[in-house]
Motif scaffolding. Sequence first.
Motif, mmCIF file in Angstrom:
data_model
loop_
_atom_site.group_PDB
_atom_site.id
_atom_site.type_symbol
_atom_site.label_atom_id
_atom_site.label_comp_id
_atom_site.label_asym_id
_atom_site.label_seq_id
_atom_site.Cartn_x
_atom_site.Cartn_y
_atom_site.Cartn_z
ATOM 1 N N ARG A 1 1.619 2.556 2.866
ATOM 2 C CA ARG A 1 1.168 1.630 3.907
ATOM 3 C C ARG A 1 0.530 2.407 5.046
ATOM 4 N N GLN B 1 -0.054 2.872 9.206
ATOM 5 C CA GLN B 1 0.788 2.749 10.391
ATOM 6 C C GLN B 1 -0.057 2.289 11.572
ATOM 7 N N LYS C 1 -3.619 6.216 8.421
ATOM 8 C CA LYS C 1 -3.067 6.384 7.075
ATOM 9 C C LYS C 1 -2.499 7.794 6.979
ATOM 10 N N HIS C 2 -1.185 7.887 6.732
ATOM 11 C CA HIS C 2 -0.525 9.183 6.608
ATOM 12 C C HIS C 2 -0.391 9.566 5.137
ATOM 13 N N ARG C 3 -0.600 10.827 4.857
ATOM 14 C CA ARG C 3 -0.532 11.331 3.491
ATOM 15 C C ARG C 3 0.841 11.026 2.886
ATOM 16 N N GLY C 4 0.818 10.521 1.662
ATOM 17 C CA GLY C 4 2.059 10.270 0.953
ATOM 18 C C GLY C 4 2.676 8.909 1.230
ATOM 19 N N GLU C 5 2.107 8.137 2.151
ATOM 20 C CA GLU C 5 2.640 6.813 2.474
ATOM 21 C C GLU C 5 1.712 5.736 1.924
#
Length: 307
Positions: A204, A206, A198-202
């Motif tokens: 969904r 990945q 989980k990437h910050r600001g996204e």
Amino acid sequence: MGMPSPLPVRDGVGATRLHVPLTGDWPTIADYMVERFFHLDPERLLVRFDRGEIVARDGRPLRRETPLGAEEFVWYYREPPVEKEIPFTEEILHEDDHLVVIDKPHFLPTTPGGKYLQNSALVRLRNRLGNPELTPIHRLDRATAGLLMFSVRPATRGAYQLLFEDRRVEKVYEAVSARPAGWDPSRFPLVYRTHIEKHRGEVRVQVDDTREPNSETLIDVIDADDRVVHTLLRPHSGKMHQLRVHLAALGLGILHDGFYPELLPEQPDDFSRPLQLLARELRFLDPLTGEERVFTTRRSLQDAPAR
């Protein structure tokens, strides 16, 4: 243990804590907050300082002139948003001195966030049971229905939280997906593994197929007809959106999922089309008594094949 709030729970909602930089280009804490919350009316925010609604760690009200660096953390109550009512009610399945277990409806968030405050399972239950110390032990996505467990008292909360951290809770889910072309039930049951981040600001997660898997789900078929496939899911790990990602990767994207396999434009809630994902069962040995606990949902998925 988290930093205690100087403000009590109010109307089922705890105060928000904000980290304030000790140095920077802002003469005052108020100046920092005006820039930090640029989407709000500045004067309305400053008036909250004048009314003593923004406080320091010791509960002391801060003034709009309080210089930057005077406090590293401040607390305040979120101003209630104009909320759209979630027209479904959570059902209490179990209540004792340590645990509350509910059947959460689709569309109801676990905790306050974004545009939902009173319309969250936590706030509803705190108000309904008159217990400001009630705290969720785990989470369900807003779109997912089913079993959700809450701690009643801080003294025993950690013992139950460790069950989830140590993967000593057996969780079972159900999902309904559109039947794909060339459907082959002989592949199941199967174990699906992948690496999820989980990437910050996204919004969904990945998938990185080049890295060692950190998520695992046992997937089996309950039933199927010429429209849909009804699956049983046993996750070994608890990564964000794990079940939705794993089924989408197998060509079994869950019905009414606006995130996977592709991100669809945000739309208002359509209460007639809930995500077809249900937390069906929780099973564990109680850390206080050693007895086996089994909780089962009373809900079902509307698009499952008729039996």
